[in-house]
Write a protein that holds these residues in place. Structure first.
Motif, mmCIF file in Angstrom:
data_model
loop_
_atom_site.group_PDB
_atom_site.id
_atom_site.type_symbol
_atom_site.label_atom_id
_atom_site.label_comp_id
_atom_site.label_asym_id
_atom_site.label_seq_id
_atom_site.Cartn_x
_atom_site.Cartn_y
_atom_site.Cartn_z
ATOM 1 N N ALA A 1 0.830 -1.318 -0.009
ATOM 2 C CA ALA A 1 -0.001 -0.014 -0.280
ATOM 3 C C ALA A 1 0.768 1.299 0.075
ATOM 4 C CB ALA A 1 -1.051 0.119 1.282
ATOM 5 N N ALA A 2 0.514 2.238 -0.582
ATOM 6 C CA ALA A 2 0.980 3.453 -0.735
ATOM 7 C C ALA A 2 0.131 4.704 -0.275
ATOM 8 C CB ALA A 2 1.857 3.613 -2.116
ATOM 9 N N ASP B 1 -1.093 16.446 -0.897
ATOM 10 C CA ASP B 1 -2.235 15.636 -1.796
ATOM 11 C C ASP B 1 -1.086 15.543 -3.020
ATOM 12 O OD1 ASP B 1 -2.287 18.146 -2.903
ATOM 13 O OD2 ASP B 1 -4.316 18.497 -2.716
ATOM 14 N N GLY B 2 -2.145 15.016 -4.096
ATOM 15 C CA GLY B 2 -1.534 14.842 -5.388
ATOM 16 C C GLY B 2 -0.925 16.255 -5.948
ATOM 17 N N ALA B 3 -1.607 17.309 -5.879
ATOM 18 C CA ALA B 3 -1.095 18.567 -6.454
ATOM 19 C C ALA B 3 0.178 19.002 -5.725
ATOM 20 C CB ALA B 3 -1.854 19.762 -6.184
ATOM 21 N N ALA B 4 0.361 18.486 -4.609
ATOM 22 C CA ALA B 4 1.780 18.696 -3.770
ATOM 23 C C ALA B 4 2.752 17.761 -4.247
ATOM 24 C CB ALA B 4 1.773 18.771 -2.390
ATOM 25 N N VAL B 5 2.454 16.623 -4.711
ATOM 26 C CA VAL B 5 3.251 15.689 -5.407
ATOM 27 C C VAL B 5 3.591 16.367 -6.680
ATOM 28 C CG1 VAL B 5 3.910 13.271 -6.328
ATOM 29 C CG2 VAL B 5 2.511 13.706 -4.053
ATOM 30 N N LEU B 6 3.074 16.564 -7.471
ATOM 31 C CA LEU B 6 3.264 17.313 -8.696
ATOM 32 C C LEU B 6 4.175 18.451 -8.610
ATOM 33 C CD1 LEU B 6 -0.304 17.073 -10.509
ATOM 34 C CD2 LEU B 6 1.694 15.651 -10.979
ATOM 35 N N ALA B 7 3.880 19.328 -7.568
ATOM 36 C CA ALA B 7 4.809 20.401 -7.411
ATOM 37 C C ALA B 7 6.158 20.202 -6.686
ATOM 38 C CB ALA B 7 4.206 21.452 -6.541
ATOM 39 N N GLN B 8 6.187 18.804 -6.505
ATOM 40 C CA GLN B 8 7.485 18.068 -5.889
ATOM 41 C C GLN B 8 7.797 18.659 -4.584
ATOM 42 O OE1 GLN B 8 10.729 19.129 -8.551
ATOM 43 N NE2 GLN B 8 10.250 17.737 -10.094
ATOM 44 N N ARG B 9 6.525 19.044 -3.840
ATOM 45 C CA ARG B 9 6.546 19.365 -2.456
ATOM 46 C C ARG B 9 6.240 18.211 -1.438
ATOM 47 N NH1 ARG B 9 3.107 23.419 -4.435
ATOM 48 N NH2 ARG B 9 1.581 22.660 -2.999
ATOM 49 N N ALA B 10 5.764 16.852 -1.713
ATOM 50 C CA ALA B 10 5.606 16.056 -1.250
ATOM 51 C C ALA B 10 5.802 14.617 -1.810
ATOM 52 C CB ALA B 10 4.101 16.018 -1.028
ATOM 53 N N GLN B 11 5.722 13.603 -1.044
ATOM 54 C CA GLN B 11 6.228 12.084 -1.804
ATOM 55 C C GLN B 11 5.115 11.290 -1.746
ATOM 56 O OE1 GLN B 11 9.521 11.401 0.947
ATOM 57 N NE2 GLN B 11 10.991 12.133 -0.502
ATOM 58 N N VAL B 12 5.305 10.232 -2.266
ATOM 59 C CA VAL B 12 4.439 9.071 -2.177
ATOM 60 C C VAL B 12 5.210 7.932 -1.493
ATOM 61 C CG1 VAL B 12 2.783 7.195 -3.242
ATOM 62 C CG2 VAL B 12 2.921 9.693 -4.055
ATOM 63 N N ARG B 13 4.865 7.414 -0.540
ATOM 64 C CA ARG B 13 5.738 6.186 0.113
ATOM 65 C C ARG B 13 4.759 5.039 0.359
ATOM 66 N NH1 ARG B 13 10.442 7.340 1.510
ATOM 67 N NH2 ARG B 13 11.343 9.419 1.910
ATOM 68 N N GLU B 14 5.536 3.745 0.330
ATOM 69 C CA GLU B 14 4.675 2.523 0.474
ATOM 70 C C GLU B 14 4.909 2.394 1.949
ATOM 71 O OE1 GLU B 14 5.820 0.308 -3.443
ATOM 72 O OE2 GLU B 14 7.136 -0.030 -1.739
ATOM 73 N N THR B 15 4.257 1.258 2.373
ATOM 74 C CA THR B 15 4.237 0.924 3.575
ATOM 75 C C THR B 15 5.532 0.368 4.179
ATOM 76 O OG1 THR B 15 3.397 -1.247 3.302
ATOM 77 C CG2 THR B 15 1.900 0.044 4.048
ATOM 78 N N SER C 1 -0.862 8.526 7.120
ATOM 79 C CA SER C 1 -0.277 7.795 8.411
ATOM 80 C C SER C 1 -0.437 6.144 8.415
ATOM 81 C CB SER C 1 -0.922 8.401 9.680
ATOM 82 O OG SER C 1 -2.290 8.032 9.457
ATOM 83 N N PHE C 2 -1.109 5.780 7.371
ATOM 84 C CA PHE C 2 -0.974 4.275 7.147
ATOM 85 C C PHE C 2 -2.002 3.700 8.341
ATOM 86 C CE2 PHE C 2 2.579 4.981 4.496
ATOM 87 C CZ PHE C 2 2.048 4.226 3.168
ATOM 88 N N SER C 3 -2.926 4.626 8.874
ATOM 89 C CA SER C 3 -3.791 4.073 9.976
ATOM 90 C C SER C 3 -5.251 3.972 9.394
ATOM 91 C CB SER C 3 -3.906 5.280 10.808
ATOM 92 O OG SER C 3 -4.361 6.395 10.383
ATOM 93 N N GLY C 4 -5.379 4.110 8.178
ATOM 94 C CA GLY C 4 -6.803 3.764 7.565
ATOM 95 C C GLY C 4 -7.659 5.148 7.608
ATOM 96 N N GLN C 5 -7.167 6.111 7.843
ATOM 97 C CA GLN C 5 -7.778 7.330 7.845
ATOM 98 C C GLN C 5 -7.741 8.082 6.694
ATOM 99 O OE1 GLN C 5 -9.509 8.227 10.681
ATOM 100 N NE2 GLN C 5 -9.244 6.114 11.448
ATOM 101 N N SER C 6 -8.852 8.711 6.146
ATOM 102 C CA SER C 6 -8.838 9.344 4.952
ATOM 103 C C SER C 6 -9.125 10.719 5.150
ATOM 104 C CB SER C 6 -9.969 8.825 4.002
ATOM 105 O OG SER C 6 -11.390 8.994 4.475
ATOM 106 N N LYS C 7 -8.748 11.569 4.277
ATOM 107 C CA LYS C 7 -8.962 13.131 4.368
ATOM 108 C C LYS C 7 -9.293 13.585 2.885
ATOM 109 C CE LYS C 7 -4.213 14.207 3.041
ATOM 110 N NZ LYS C 7 -2.807 14.846 3.376
#
Length: 183
Positions: free
Chosen positions: A56-57, A64-78, A124-130
């Motif tokens: 899972a990632a 959010d995705g816009a921040a990833v596109l702007a290179q201000r955030a990452q996508v990480r796996e468990t 947080s990989f806690s199952g919480q959405s936003k």
């Protein structure tokens, strides 16, 4: 004119989700659009080379995705692995697919770090959405493609109907004349 709709592969019944499952949508209009060849199936994650199943990632907390596109955030796996680059590649490949097929709309799986359009997990990989969008949903929106979640089928159907009405040429009257008086 009948617009095409990019649809997440898991919503079309393909077992491509991170855990090897699908999330098929049973809807009469979607079935009709499929028969008419209007649905363009795409899984950005598989297109980018991920396997099924896969860890899972989630997108970085407070992003959010816009921040990833702007290179201000990452996508990480468990596992902790940074998979930002393949998620960006998958988004680009989905956009290319949408453009190649002239898709005006997209119906994507909510919650996904790629396809989430209303909700994503909080990082947080806690199952919480936003509230938020995944990387692919954000890129498609930035490029003018209207994105709907799997919970918004009625809104998508209404929007496609409106688009078709606006794109339809004026009807000719009984004498073959258009309302403007031309032939």
């Amino acid at each position: 004119m009948s617009p095409k709709i990019l649809i997440s592969a898991c919503l079309a019944g393909f077992k491509v989700r991170y855990n090897g499952s699908d999330k098929p949508l049973l809807d009469a209009t979607l079935a009709r659009w499929q028969r008419e060849g209007r649905l363009v199936v795409c899984c950005p994650e598989l297109a980018a080379g991920f396997s099924t199943p896969r860890p899972a990632a989630e997108i970085s907390p407070d992003a959010d995705g816009a921040a990833v596109l702007a290179q201000r955030a990452q996508v990480r796996e468990t596992t902790g692995a940074d998979v930002t680059a393949p998620y960006l590649l998958g988004a680009q490949l989905a956009l290319e697919t949408a453009r190649r097929h002239d898709c005006r709309f997209a119906l994507l799986t909510d919650g996904s770090p790629s396809c989430g359009s209303q909700l994503i997990y909080d990082g947080s990989f806690s199952g919480q959405s936003k509230p938020g969008s995944g990387v692919t949903a954000a890129l498609l929106r930035q490029q003018g493609i209207e994105v709907f979640s799997d919970r918004q089928i009625a809104a998508l159907v209404a929007r496609v109907s409106e688009y078709e009405r606006q794109a339809a040429p004026p009807a000719a009257d009984a004498d073959g004349q258009s309302p403007a008086g031309g032939e």
